[in-house]
Design a protein around this motif. Structure first.
Motif, PDB file in Angstrom:
ATOM      1  N   VAL A  17      40.537  37.891  40.531  1.00  0.00           N
ATOM      2  CA  VAL A  17      41.619  37.968  39.550  1.00  0.00           C
ATOM      3  C   VAL A  17      41.245  38.916  38.420  1.00  0.00           C
ATOM      4  O   VAL A  17      42.042  39.778  38.011  1.00  0.00           O
ATOM      5  CB  VAL A  17      41.953  36.577  38.990  1.00  0.00           C
ATOM      6  N   LEU A  18      40.028  38.801  37.919  1.00  0.00           N
ATOM      7  CA  LEU A  18      39.595  39.676  36.830  1.00  0.00           C
ATOM      8  C   LEU A  18      39.489  41.128  37.286  1.00  0.00           C
ATOM      9  O   LEU A  18      39.768  42.050  36.513  1.00  0.00           O
ATOM     10  CB  LEU A  18      38.277  39.181  36.255  1.00  0.00           C
ATOM     11  N   ALA A  19      39.122  41.341  38.548  1.00  0.00           N
ATOM     12  CA  ALA A  19      39.101  42.707  39.081  1.00  0.00           C
ATOM     13  C   ALA A  19      40.515  43.284  39.124  1.00  0.00           C
ATOM     14  O   ALA A  19      40.723  44.476  38.813  1.00  0.00           O
ATOM     15  CB  ALA A  19      38.472  42.719  40.473  1.00  0.00           C
ATOM     16  N   GLU A  20      41.500  42.467  39.501  1.00  0.00           N
ATOM     17  CA  GLU A  20      42.886  42.916  39.510  1.00  0.00           C
ATOM     18  C   GLU A  20      43.379  43.208  38.094  1.00  0.00           C
ATOM     19  O   GLU A  20      44.108  44.173  37.864  1.00  0.00           O
ATOM     20  CB  GLU A  20      43.783  41.857  40.168  1.00  0.00           C
ATOM     21  N   ILE A  21      42.989  42.354  37.145  1.00  0.00           N
ATOM     22  CA  ILE A  21      43.356  42.597  35.748  1.00  0.00           C
ATOM     23  C   ILE A  21      42.797  43.938  35.290  1.00  0.00           C
ATOM     24  O   ILE A  21      43.503  44.749  34.668  1.00  0.00           O
ATOM     25  CB  ILE A  21      42.840  41.454  34.857  1.00  0.00           C
ATOM     26  N   SER A  22      41.544  44.187  35.604  1.00  0.00           N
ATOM     27  CA  SER A  22      40.927  45.458  35.217  1.00  0.00           C
ATOM     28  C   SER A  22      41.641  46.640  35.871  1.00  0.00           C
ATOM     29  O   SER A  22      41.817  47.694  35.253  1.00  0.00           O
ATOM     30  CB  SER A  22      39.448  45.446  35.600  1.00  0.00           C
ATOM     31  N   GLY A  82      29.141  31.952  28.029  1.00  0.00           N
ATOM     32  CA  GLY A  82      28.378  33.042  28.617  1.00  0.00           C
ATOM     33  C   GLY A  82      28.851  33.388  30.017  1.00  0.00           C
ATOM     34  O   GLY A  82      28.814  34.560  30.422  1.00  0.00           O
ATOM     35  N   GLU A  83      29.301  32.376  30.759  1.00  0.00           N
ATOM     36  CA  GLU A  83      29.792  32.620  32.113  1.00  0.00           C
ATOM     37  C   GLU A  83      31.074  33.444  32.080  1.00  0.00           C
ATOM     38  O   GLU A  83      31.233  34.392  32.861  1.00  0.00           O
ATOM     39  CB  GLU A  83      30.042  31.291  32.819  1.00  0.00           C
ATOM     40  N   LEU A  84      32.001  33.099  31.189  1.00  0.00           N
ATOM     41  CA  LEU A  84      33.241  33.858  31.098  1.00  0.00           C
ATOM     42  C   LEU A  84      32.970  35.290  30.637  1.00  0.00           C
ATOM     43  O   LEU A  84      33.544  36.248  31.186  1.00  0.00           O
ATOM     44  CB  LEU A  84      34.217  33.171  30.141  1.00  0.00           C
ATOM     45  N   GLU A 104      31.475  41.926  34.496  1.00  0.00           N
ATOM     46  CA  GLU A 104      31.424  42.298  35.913  1.00  0.00           C
ATOM     47  C   GLU A 104      32.677  43.062  36.330  1.00  0.00           C
ATOM     48  O   GLU A 104      32.624  43.924  37.229  1.00  0.00           O
ATOM     49  CB  GLU A 104      31.283  41.051  36.784  1.00  0.00           C
ATOM     50  N   ALA A 105      33.796  42.748  35.708  1.00  0.00           N
ATOM     51  CA  ALA A 105      35.066  43.400  36.038  1.00  0.00           C
ATOM     52  C   ALA A 105      35.239  44.729  35.306  1.00  0.00           C
ATOM     53  O   ALA A 105      36.289  45.373  35.425  1.00  0.00           O
ATOM     54  CB  ALA A 105      36.223  42.469  35.704  1.00  0.00           C
ATOM     55  N   ALA A 159      38.867  41.244  25.127  1.00  0.00           N
ATOM     56  CA  ALA A 159      38.048  42.290  25.722  1.00  0.00           C
ATOM     57  C   ALA A 159      38.863  43.569  25.856  1.00  0.00           C
ATOM     58  O   ALA A 159      40.103  43.546  25.849  1.00  0.00           O
ATOM     59  CB  ALA A 159      37.521  41.849  27.095  1.00  0.00           C
ATOM     60  N   ARG A 160      38.143  44.670  25.988  1.00  0.00           N
ATOM     61  CA  ARG A 160      38.792  45.978  26.140  1.00  0.00           C
ATOM     62  C   ARG A 160      38.286  46.663  27.402  1.00  0.00           C
ATOM     63  O   ARG A 160      37.121  46.513  27.780  1.00  0.00           O
ATOM     64  CB  ARG A 160      38.479  46.858  24.916  1.00  0.00           C
ATOM     65  N   LYS A 161      39.164  47.432  28.030  1.00  0.00           N
ATOM     66  CA  LYS A 161      38.742  48.263  29.147  1.00  0.00           C
ATOM     67  C   LYS A 161      38.323  49.622  28.589  1.00  0.00           C
ATOM     68  O   LYS A 161      39.119  50.291  27.947  1.00  0.00           O
ATOM     69  CB  LYS A 161      39.874  48.433  30.151  1.00  0.00           C
TER      70      LYS A 161
END
Length: 235
Positions: A105-110, A153-155, A161-162, A232-234
């Motif tokens: 999901v986070l990869a798709e968001i990125s 820290g996990e989030l 990672e994304a 967060a920012r890309k």
């Protein structure tokens, strides 16, 4: 009741906002009223109809600028039906804890977030959520329920990672933690007078926003806040 702080997550005319797992649409409505072009995405057709109806009500009441737009889309967060860089703001609020493949999901968001764009992710905070799990299996062992509890820290690690750069965060909804502990203690599906009275208080607070109560919650949020919010920012 907003979990995202729109003073930190700036949204306005010209912004393209995706609200993933929009649920009842509270954050999508806030972005729309601020003049953004909003897409509210979810898999729940009933929720999407309610959100679509509310978008229409907001437009009819003139509560959003005429230049803004608002749409609902039935979409799977694992395979978003949008091109790369389609949005410069993405909201994923109280959603990741329900999805096994949260990294996907986070990869798709990125992917759908434009370079320089902002994302805000909110999840239940670890220790208040852990108490709920200890008090009641019913609370989380239901279809579509919470499958994990995030530590901060996990989030942050998942976001990095994304390819997203965390900017900071905060906690929210301190007054809701004791309510859910009480619900879990008596049984989430059990009617109880104390739960009813506490729920009335929360509704009154949401509708009236009395200053002393709002101030008390701001003071308590760092300790008791039910939700963890990370921005967060890309690059």
């Amino acid at each position: 009741m907003l979990t995202v702080d729109f003073d930190r997550f700036r949204v306005g005319p010209g912004d393209r906002v995706l609200d993933i797992g929009c649920g009842d649409g509270r954050h999508a409505y806030a972005a729309y009223k601020r003049g953004a072009d909003v897409i509210a995405a979810d898999l729940d057709d009933t929720a999407l109809k309610d959100v679509r109806d509310m978008f229409a009500n907001i437009a009819e009441a003139g509560e959003a600028p005429a230049s803004a737009s608002a749409l609902t889309v039935r979409a799977n967060a694992l395979r978003l039906p949008f091109p790369d860089g389609a949005f410069n703001r993405v909201i994923v609020a109280e959603t990741l804890e329900h999805i096994q493949a949260d990294r996907a999901v986070l990869a798709e968001i990125s992917r759908v977030l434009a370079p320089g764009g902002l994302v805000v992710a909110t999840v239940p905070r670890w220790w208040p959520e852990r108490i709920c799990w200890l008090l009641s299996d019913e609370y989380h062992e239901v279809e579509g329920g919470h499958i994990r509890i995030y530590r901060r820290g996990e989030l942050l690690g998942r976001l990095r990672e994304a390819g997203l750069r965390p900017l900071g965060g905060h906690h929210a909804h301190a007054l809701h933690s004791p309510y859910w502990w009480l619900k879990c203690a008596v049984g989430p599906d059990t009617d109880h007078r104390l739960c009813e009275l506490y729920h009335r208080f929360l509704v009154w607070d949401i509708m009236r926003s009395p200053r002393p109560v709002r101030l008390a919650e701001r003071v308590l949020n760092p300790v008791l806040g039910k939700s963890l919010v990370v921005y967060a920012r890309k690059p």
